[in-house]
Design a protein around this motif. Structure first.
Motif, short mmCIF file in Angstrom:
data_model
loop_
_atom_site.label_atom_id
_atom_site.label_comp_id
_atom_site.label_asym_id
_atom_site.label_seq_id
_atom_site.Cartn_x
_atom_site.Cartn_y
_atom_site.Cartn_z
N GLY A 285 41.74 40.73 37.98
CA GLY A 285 41.91 39.97 39.64
C GLY A 285 42.91 38.81 38.99
N LYS B 289 35.77 40.87 44.83
CA LYS B 289 37.24 40.98 46.17
C LYS B 289 36.62 41.20 47.12
N TYR C 145 47.64 37.74 41.47
CA TYR C 145 46.53 39.10 41.56
C TYR C 145 47.88 40.22 40.44
N TYR D 228 41.80 30.75 43.03
CA TYR D 228 41.46 31.58 42.62
C TYR D 228 40.82 30.63 44.38
N ASN E 128 34.14 46.46 46.15
CA ASN E 128 35.49 45.90 45.57
C ASN E 128 35.27 45.34 44.46
N ARG F 8 39.13 50.11 41.96
CA ARG F 8 38.13 49.02 42.76
C ARG F 8 37.02 49.71 43.21
N ARG G 231 33.96 35.35 41.11
CA ARG G 231 35.75 36.09 40.82
C ARG G 231 35.21 37.77 41.35
N GLU H 51 41.58 40.29 49.67
CA GLU H 51 42.30 40.30 48.23
C GLU H 51 42.24 41.08 47.77
#
Lengths: 390, 390
Positions: A325, A162, A257, A44, A346, A370, A159, A166
């Motif tokens: 993720g 996103k 990802y 990340y 997100n 998402r 994280r 991403e």
């Protein structure tokens, strides 16, 4: 000669944005340096996706420096420079004689580096939940005057929301996952070995979709009759039979990802029970997705699923999913009753509705989605059907 | 309904033999119970190969009972019964509400079980090197009167000498690895995407060889120009070019056991330097294998390699290999100068001669071999050549 910089999945500004968010968190926690050991968190913060985490390695993030410093085995240092956004001087390879060495290991190099930086008496974050006892104790013994703060999952929570960049990558990964499911539907036939189906699935996952190749393999599970009550068997040596049911879980991968998907296949006519369970689960899946919106909680989404399938006469014991993720599962929010994590735009989840009802009977369906500004967007898009093949 | 027992890779007598060896070690260490957390060691003692180790699970081996007890997530219990030699009563599923639960987890179920068995004040072995600090502390806090003994790598050392049955399985895995290398040689051509080569390699690894399918995927690495100085990149999004060099590392898998191999490919004529390095390394490989015999040490084997390539003007910084078996690397003996482990018949190693000489230049060759009564038998058998493709 030196290795060149490779193509980057994200611009430098994206990594700096992530680091800024992390440094705010570090200031709040009163630490000057954070030792990042979790390989997903290293991906990340740097873009590094090579598979070297079986030996010690750590990223040192300091609130006093723009870029972190990545300390890893010397053998792996060229890949770290090539794949990551880091400057050459911020990748340090420790010598090979620290491998399979009972006295010292790569974490000693990390600790030496912290001493050099003057962090011996400062606040120091460690991901203690990830470190072995031996390593945790080494930090405590060799840095007795540091104030050690447990930062397990601190980065994982950052994280969880996103960026649009991403999300684009996860959409590409989802298309790859879809393609592998459709390939499975083409090749699952009576008389075919499970291994030969997996050959085709893996090939589809590497080839990718829409001109975007897969960049790695994630876990793949193929649980067929009489194993549909199991969930984590890669595959068996059986041959697919007339009447077999097959539960598949897999993930497409782009730059670390993963977007995951599950679908159920029936060779020949499914039983009435399987058909009813499928219908209940698809209704539950839709109810769950319809509940998703910013401000709703993970618990709300899970309850929408549970209530719907209960109305249809079924139950599911396990959670309905989890944040997803880098490298699949994120150890943060769960789609389960009682998880009061508020959904934000997100955030991404694997709505994992695998339901292993009896030892010898289970069914799977899932989507990676998402949270949007107003609802949910399913990233995986294979037909939500019980695939009937013959 | 209950799930049936699946086909077993080994007979019950093989698992009991392994357990007998372990129990002797436990008596010697003065412990009544050993909590096995390492997933390779669980595979070794039970036959279980499903991929559930991302949540807590442990095998409890007691010197007072013939069979161990496997405690794992309820979702995974049917696979544990199906795949392992264990009786139904010796597989215990802990409830799903222990997943993503900050207060309690599956290790609490393990500790409850130890209390029930009356082990609260006994000698208790833990693989502390494998446990997180949090889990290690939980054991110490919840079993304050137990005498905790660190048994990290105790089982790994027992695993280091294979039975003839295990060797047969590793021979099958080696044939699969060879087949994947030969497939790579067929498909690596200028203009082909790396991902498309990996699709073919993965498919070959699943399809297997000699009628024996691969049973899982292990790591695969494809490090091509300008990345031949790296070693753990799965693959890149590049297209293979005229003049490219490609270093491949992969493993065939049978029932959890891996046999690994590395080979180097050149698209078009290799450079003189690459050719000289290849010749030096093959000479070194042969010198190393010729040194292998019961009673020789790991250090002897490594030195034979190092001295040979030095005579040819090259050096290698990293070790020459390591013990191999379940899930690839075993964390025991290393083929390195100074490792005085004595070779015994049916020890197996990955003689890993990958040599990353500069940041942008490396070469790989390796074999998986076993120690015989009189020397070495290479299990992997792909031609020991620098594959020149065009």
């Amino acid at each position: 000669m030196t290795i060149s910089k490779g193509p980057q999945a994200f611009p430098r500004s994206e990594y700096l944005r992530r680091l800024t968010a992390l440094k705010s968190e570090m200031v709040w926690r009163g630490i000057d340096a954070l030792i990042v050991n979790n390989s997903c968190n290293i991906t990340y913060l740097t873009g590094y996706t090579a598979r070297s985490a079986y030996v010690p390695q750590a990223l040192v993030v300091s609130t006093h420096q723009e870029e972190p410093t990545f300390i890893l085995r010397r053998m792996d240092a060229p890949a770290a420079f090539h794949q990551s956004f880091l400057e050459r001087g911020n990748v340090i390879g420790y010598p090979e004689n620290l491998i399979a060495n009972l006295e010292k290991d790569g974490f000693d190099t990390v600790i030496d580096f912290l001493h050099e930086l003057g962090f011996a008496k400062r606040g120091l974050g460690l991901e203690l939940g990830e470190l072995s006892m031996k390593t945790g104790q080494k930090f405590k013994e060799r840095m007795p005057n540091a104030r050690i703060v447990d930062c397990t999952h601190a980065i994982d929570w950052i994280r969880s929301v996103k960026s649009d960049l991403e999300i684009s990558i996860m959409r590409e990964a989802a298309a790859i996952a879809d393609a592998a499911i459709m390939r499975a539907a083409e090749v699952i036939r009576p008389g075919v070995r499970e291994a030969d189906v997996m050959a085709e699935i893996a090939a589809a996952l590497a080839r990718g979709a829409n001109g975007k190749a897969g960049t790695d393999f994630a876990s793949m599970f193929f649980c067929s009759s009489p194993r549909t009550g199991t969930c984590h068997i890669p595959w068996s040596e059986d041959i697919i039979r007339e009447g077999s049911q097959i539960n598949i879980e897999l993930g497409g991968v782009r730059h670390g990802y993963v977007s995951a998907i599950m679908r159920t296949f029936s060779v020949g006519q499914p039983s009435d029970r399987l058909r009813r369970l499928h219908q209940a689960e698809v209704s539950g899946l839709e109810a769950a997705l319809n509940t998703v919106r910013p401000g709703a909680t993970c618990s709300d989404v899970a309850c929408a699923f549970y209530r719907t399938i209960e109305k249809n006469g079924f139950k599911k014991e396990s959670r309905c999913g989890y944040a997803i993720g880098i490298d699949w599962r994120e150890p943060t929010a769960s789609l389960r009753e009682g998880d009061m994590t508020e959904l934000k735009p997100n955030m991404t989840f694997h709505l994992m509705l695998g339901n292993w009802i009896e030892e010898d009977f289970g069914y799977v369906i899932s989507e990676t989605f998402r949270v949007t500004e107003t609802g949910a967007e399913a990233l995986t898009r294979a037909p939500r059907k019980l695939f009937e093949l013959c």
